[in-house]
Structures are given as C-alpha cells and as structure tokens.
Motif scaffolding. Sequence first.
Motif, short mmCIF file in Angstrom:
data_model
loop_
_atom_site.label_atom_id
_atom_site.label_comp_id
_atom_site.label_asym_id
_atom_site.label_seq_id
_atom_site.Cartn_x
_atom_site.Cartn_y
_atom_site.Cartn_z
N ALA A 206 0.70 -1.25 0.02
CA ALA A 206 0.11 -0.02 -0.08
C ALA A 206 0.79 1.39 -0.08
O ALA A 206 0.40 2.04 -0.63
N ARG A 207 1.91 1.32 0.84
CA ARG A 207 2.85 2.42 0.83
C ARG A 207 3.59 2.67 -0.39
O ARG A 207 3.86 3.69 -0.90
N LEU A 208 4.10 1.58 -1.08
CA LEU A 208 4.71 1.55 -2.13
C LEU A 208 3.83 2.15 -3.41
O LEU A 208 3.99 2.99 -4.18
N GLU A 209 2.37 1.96 -3.30
CA GLU A 209 1.48 2.59 -4.26
C GLU A 209 1.39 3.77 -4.00
O GLU A 209 1.40 4.75 -5.16
N GLY A 210 1.36 4.27 -2.62
CA GLY A 210 1.35 5.74 -2.47
C GLY A 210 2.34 6.70 -3.11
O GLY A 210 2.27 7.78 -3.60
N TYR A 211 3.50 6.02 -2.81
CA TYR A 211 4.86 6.63 -3.29
C TYR A 211 4.76 6.60 -4.89
O TYR A 211 5.19 7.58 -5.34
N ARG A 212 4.43 5.59 -5.52
CA ARG A 212 4.47 5.62 -7.01
C ARG A 212 3.32 6.70 -7.19
O ARG A 212 3.61 7.26 -8.51
N ARG A 213 2.15 6.87 -6.61
CA ARG A 213 1.09 7.57 -7.20
C ARG A 213 1.63 8.98 -7.08
O ARG A 213 1.22 9.92 -8.10
N ALA A 214 2.56 9.25 -6.05
CA ALA A 214 2.93 10.77 -5.77
C ALA A 214 3.94 11.12 -6.87
O ALA A 214 3.84 12.01 -7.45
N LEU A 215 4.94 10.14 -7.18
CA LEU A 215 5.58 10.51 -8.40
C LEU A 215 4.90 10.61 -9.61
O LEU A 215 5.17 11.74 -10.21
N ARG A 216 3.98 9.88 -10.19
CA ARG A 216 3.17 10.11 -11.41
C ARG A 216 2.31 11.41 -11.16
O ARG A 216 2.34 12.17 -11.92
N THR A 217 1.74 11.72 -9.95
CA THR A 217 0.83 13.05 -10.00
C THR A 217 2.05 14.25 -10.17
O THR A 217 1.41 15.16 -10.54
#
Length: 349
Positions: A206-217
């Motif tokens: 879950a935290r990895l997905e949050g990290y990745r979503r922030a980079l994409r955003t």
Amino acid sequence: MTTAPTGRTRKRATKGATMAAVARLAGVSPMTVSNVINNKVSVQPATREAVLKAIAALDYRPNAAARALASASTLRIGLVHRDEESALLSAMLVGALKATSRLGVQLIIQTYDPATAFDDILRFAATDLDGLLLPPPLCERFSGSGLSARLAIPIVALAPGKALPDMACVRIDDEAASFALTSRLIAHGHRAIAFVLLPDTHVGIARLEGYRRALRTHGLTEDPALVWHARPLFSEGLVLAEAKLVPGVPVSAIMAGNDDMAAAFVNVALRRGMRVPEDISITGFDDSPIAIKIWPTLTTVRQPLAEIAEQATDMLIAMLRNPGADRTVPRFVDFTLIERSSVCDRPAA
C-alpha cells in the motif's frame, strides 16, 4: 491484564509477582503502578510505557484481574505480541487496557515465536478466550493462511495494510499516508527519493503504491533502483544503510519503513560524514518514541497505534455482545504528517 493460562479451566491466579516488584523494576512508586493499571490520565507516557513493560516482563496479574479470572461471565480478550516490538507493544497495551478497563473486560497478553506463530495463535485461542486482537504484520499473514476459519472466536486486526476478508480491522490509509509523505518531499525539491519497501506485507504494498502515485502526480518517473527492501528493524536498517549510503549516493531523500529503520539510516549517515538533512533527508513512519529521541528529530507519519488498539478492542467487545454484527468491516483512523528536523529543502540543480 494477565497472560494466558495453560488449560481451558479458569482458575484463580497463583501467587507471583507483586505490585511492589513491578514498581521496583519500572523505577516508580506502587501508586504509579496502580494508576497505570487503572488508566489514570495523570501518568506521563514514558512512565506508563515503563510500567507496562515491567508488567509484561514479570507476568504481573493485578488482584482485580485475578478475581475476574474466576468469573465465567467475564469476557476475556487476547492480545499477542513479540518481545522485540517494545514500542509497538507499549502503544497497543495502552489502547487495549484503556478499552478493557472502561468496559469491564479482561485483557490477556501472550508472546509468540515468529517461527511457530500460527501454532502459537491457535494454542492461545484454545485457552478459553472470547476474542482475539492480532498486531501487524502477523494479522496479515494469519488472514492469508486461512486458519482463521478454524477459530470459533472473532478476531480484529490492528493496522493491516488493507481490509482483510476474514476479520474486522482498524487501520490508517497507508497508501494515502505514503502519498502525502512523498508529495511533501517533492514539495521540498527532492526528486531522487529512495523508498524502503517492507517485504511480504500489505502495508508495504500500500505504501509503495502511495509513493508511486505521488511520483506520477508530480510528473516524476520511478527509478526501480531506488526501491529498496528491508524488514522494519533497527538492525536491518543498519545493514541496508551500510550498503546504500556510499560515496556519490544518487539520492537526496530516503523514506524508511519505520522510525527505527530511519534512525539506523541517520546513524550510518552521520558516521560517514554526511549531514542530515543538508546532504540527505530521511523520514520514518509511525512517530514512535525514538522519532524525537535522536538528532535530528524525524519527519514521520504518526500512526496512532494506541487509538487503533482502543478502537479495535471496542469493536471486538461490541461483536461479542452482538454476535450478529459484521465481522469484516474495516474502520479507519486518521494519520498525521509530522514535520521535524530530518528534512530540508533541496537546492535547485
């Protein structure tokens, strides 16, 4: 609070540790021990933590709990833990004790061995418990094992990384928390951000997905080489930091899996002559006591484990008193981004 008996018959406690012994081990007065047992708000958090550790170490059983043990009508809630997770255990105990004392329920604690964790849980549940609280990441692994169907008692999971199909849970939104922390680092000018993944956990995913979503955003491209792996222990943080904090390290910020691991990174960075946060910013997760005991103090995410444990205990008792209640509904509590001294702005290239 007490530990699990070896059989299913409820008996009065045998003579063991005394309140005075607990007080001596914790370095406090017997009155302070009494205040902790009765959840008096006047006790300082550090003192409460010391007393709870002494109670667990000595297997102390207060007289009130011993009397409750003889009553078949008293609900008995079990909580398992590992000795190594002292900060986690202390927070969970504070929350669970607050709820059980308020609601007139007995709390029983029991350690488990990681090598035999599932068998330990099954044996513990067979000691005439009415309900069970499982900490992270054990709750995630036990849910995935399918063994919960063998238990005739309800289970509530503490802080899993996602909703579990076979047990209720109380948690934060780990994906949102990681997104918020990563976004904050990006706002400080960081672009090369290393992320430490907690392996084999829903929390880590879950935290990895949050990290990745922030980079994409924020229009940044993920570098797979900056996703590192380690279990959330200080010792493993040291090993990872020794391997990664080398001359010319291509990162400006590191998101550790928890505060202990972040402290290990700070330790290695300073020993190698790196300035924190000027040369490298480091963040933790949980906002455990170590976050403000080291220098620089840690920017982190506050996961209110005591509140999670209290709400989980409330939920479990409500399920026992209302057997028709839904046993798989997750409940969320709020996280808080805590900014301290371990992060600073990254000068523009």
